[in-house]
Enzyme design. Sequence first.
Site, short mmCIF file in Angstrom:
data_model
loop_
_atom_site.label_atom_id
_atom_site.label_comp_id
_atom_site.label_asym_id
_atom_site.label_seq_id
_atom_site.Cartn_x
_atom_site.Cartn_y
_atom_site.Cartn_z
N ASP A 205 40.99 42.86 30.10
CA ASP A 205 40.34 43.44 31.28
C ASP A 205 40.76 44.88 31.55
O ASP A 205 40.21 45.51 32.45
CB ASP A 205 40.63 42.58 32.52
CG ASP A 205 39.95 41.24 32.42
OD1 ASP A 205 40.26 40.35 33.25
OD2 ASP A 205 39.12 41.04 31.52
N ARG B 132 29.50 33.32 36.31
CA ARG B 132 29.87 32.25 35.39
C ARG B 132 31.13 31.53 35.84
O ARG B 132 31.35 30.37 35.50
CB ARG B 132 30.04 32.80 33.99
CG ARG B 132 31.05 33.96 33.90
CD ARG B 132 31.27 34.37 32.47
NE ARG B 132 31.75 33.24 31.70
CZ ARG B 132 30.98 32.47 30.96
NH1 ARG B 132 29.67 32.69 30.92
NH2 ARG B 132 31.48 31.45 30.31
N LYS C 174 40.88 39.08 42.32
CA LYS C 174 39.62 38.33 42.19
C LYS C 174 39.85 37.08 41.34
O LYS C 174 39.44 35.98 41.71
CB LYS C 174 38.56 39.20 41.55
CG LYS C 174 37.35 38.44 41.04
CD LYS C 174 36.32 39.32 40.38
CE LYS C 174 36.62 39.63 38.95
NZ LYS C 174 36.18 38.61 37.98
N ASN C 175 40.55 37.24 40.22
CA ASN C 175 40.66 36.12 39.27
C ASN C 175 41.69 35.07 39.66
O ASN C 175 41.77 34.01 39.03
CB ASN C 175 40.93 36.65 37.86
CG ASN C 175 39.69 37.38 37.32
OD1 ASN C 175 38.60 37.29 37.90
ND2 ASN C 175 39.86 38.13 36.24
N ARG D 53 30.89 33.51 25.56
CA ARG D 53 31.76 32.87 26.55
C ARG D 53 31.44 31.38 26.73
O ARG D 53 31.04 30.91 27.78
CB ARG D 53 31.71 33.63 27.87
CG ARG D 53 32.11 35.08 27.66
CD ARG D 53 32.20 35.87 28.89
NE ARG D 53 33.34 35.46 29.71
CZ ARG D 53 33.56 35.99 30.93
NH1 ARG D 53 32.71 36.86 31.42
NH2 ARG D 53 34.59 35.59 31.65
N PRO D 54 31.58 30.62 25.64
CA PRO D 54 31.30 29.18 25.72
C PRO D 54 32.29 28.47 26.65
O PRO D 54 33.32 29.04 27.03
CB PRO D 54 31.49 28.73 24.28
CG PRO D 54 32.39 29.73 23.66
CD PRO D 54 32.09 31.04 24.34
N ILE D 55 31.95 27.24 27.01
CA ILE D 55 32.87 26.45 27.84
C ILE D 55 33.17 25.11 27.15
O ILE D 55 33.56 24.13 27.79
CB ILE D 55 32.26 26.19 29.24
CG1 ILE D 55 30.84 25.61 29.10
CG2 ILE D 55 32.25 27.45 30.08
CD1 ILE D 55 30.31 24.98 30.34
N ASP D 56 33.04 25.12 25.83
CA ASP D 56 33.27 23.89 25.06
C ASP D 56 34.66 23.31 25.28
O ASP D 56 34.83 22.08 25.34
CB ASP D 56 33.02 24.15 23.57
CG ASP D 56 33.89 25.28 23.04
OD1 ASP D 56 33.88 26.37 23.64
OD2 ASP D 56 34.62 25.08 22.06
N CYS E 262 27.17 36.33 28.79
CA CYS E 262 27.18 37.49 29.70
C CYS E 262 27.29 38.73 28.81
O CYS E 262 27.38 38.63 27.59
CB CYS E 262 28.31 37.38 30.71
SG CYS E 262 29.88 37.91 30.07
N ARG F 117 31.29 43.54 41.87
CA ARG F 117 31.69 42.14 41.66
C ARG F 117 33.21 42.00 41.72
O ARG F 117 33.72 40.93 42.05
CB ARG F 117 31.22 41.66 40.29
CG ARG F 117 29.72 41.60 40.15
CD ARG F 117 29.34 40.91 38.90
NE ARG F 117 30.05 39.63 38.78
CZ ARG F 117 29.83 38.77 37.79
NH1 ARG F 117 28.96 39.06 36.85
NH2 ARG F 117 30.48 37.63 37.74
#
Length: 420
Positions: free
Chosen positions: A307, A92, A22-23, A121-124, A116, A399
């Site tokens: 994970d 996300r 998936k990833n 889980r920032p995206i800075d 989540c 998912r």
Amino acid sequence: MDYLKIQNVASLEGTINISGAKNASLPLIAMSILAKNSVHIKNLPHVVDIRTLLKLLSNLGATCEFFQDRVVVDTSNLSKTKATYDIVKTMRASILVLGPILSRFGHCEVSLPGGCAIGQRPIDLHLKALEQMGAKIDIKAGYIEATTPNGLHGCDIIFDKVTVTGTANIVMAAALAKGVTTITNAAREPEVVQLCEVLHASGVTIKGIGTAILEIHGTDGELLTIEEFCVIPDRIEAGTYLCAGAITRSELTLKNVEPKHLGAVLSKLEEMGSRFTITDDTITIHPSKNIKPVKIVTQEYPAFPTDMQAQFMALATQAEGVSIIEERLFENRFMHVSELQRMGADITLNGNTATVNGKSDLYGTDVMATDLRASSALVLAALVADKETNIHRIYHLDRGYDSLEKKLHLVGAKIQRLKE
Ligand code: EPZ
């Protein structure tokens, strides 16, 4: 909504086919935005997150055709550049379209993904790197509005933290940028490596693939011709089924797996007593009757993957002794603990460290899935819990696991998917 009914099994037996990762699939699908041709992607897993991202691309004007052995994505008519909240809120990883869209079109709007279950889980780091490459980024009404008045240009980026999708996003942005981009402290996950390998094969010179320092030579806006490729096997799905073999003391064989991607996981399972027979694309687990306790610290690849933390916690409840599990990547990735405790597990939490006192006799009951990997931990516990376990809210599981109940049923698990 569906739920899983799982009964205790004496043991499992047989072979499980591992699906595509998936990833790896998510960035590779986003990468099709950089192509001038139709991109043929083989071995995509049949999971909700993949369908969600393909739907997002379709909403932007791409066409996605499904064949028996591949999906063909054509973004030549992609016309919209806004990834709306309705889709991004469900996944996300939609943020992965930001880099490619911005690099190709010079503007992009993506809904902020929000947190989540497992953390903020920032995206800075994604945004800071794009600004260094010449993007103008505004946050308005919950959306990231990015433009590149003079196009994206290469530069030297140093990530404060290792970020998997952050690295993927910037690699894709740099692919069409003008000049050379270096990324220091890049993620080395196999999923990022495959993205780099496919881009490199498509004419984007990338040096340092698989290392923490990447050098990407952009095409200065020239779209790519991307040859057909096959998604690598899902190492987390594989690790999950290895834990199923270990926890039920069953000899299971996994096929279409990449053992090289599972070094840390195999090493910890060996510490807990399992042995393995390994070929190029199969792993057979020979579990021990007595499971030994373990100490785990989750870190970036190639160290032990976050994970797999929840799955090993379920396994540790069956170990004879005290296991210590420290979660270093996410601030709230212990949602499975309370559900495992309800099944009888003896687990105490102290900040980001869990102490698991085994061996606990688990008993079946109603439990609730809270996030993707927590769900699979509950499945593992249910396989050895006394009587029957009902796992609710398994949309989390869907998912990221392709046909989990079918794959487990094929090796003897008593598992059914039912309607609430
Ligand atoms: C990817 O998420 C995976 N998802 C996750 O898998 C995985 O748990 C995670 O990497 C870590 O391996 C996909 O690949 C789609 P990160 P990602 O950016 O990229 C912090 C699953 O179960 N950070 O590597 O979102 C962040 O808060 C999922 O399949 C920032 O601070 O993770 C975290 O503490 C769950 N700022 C750490 O870095 C940023 O801009 C690692 O996050 C980005 C990240």
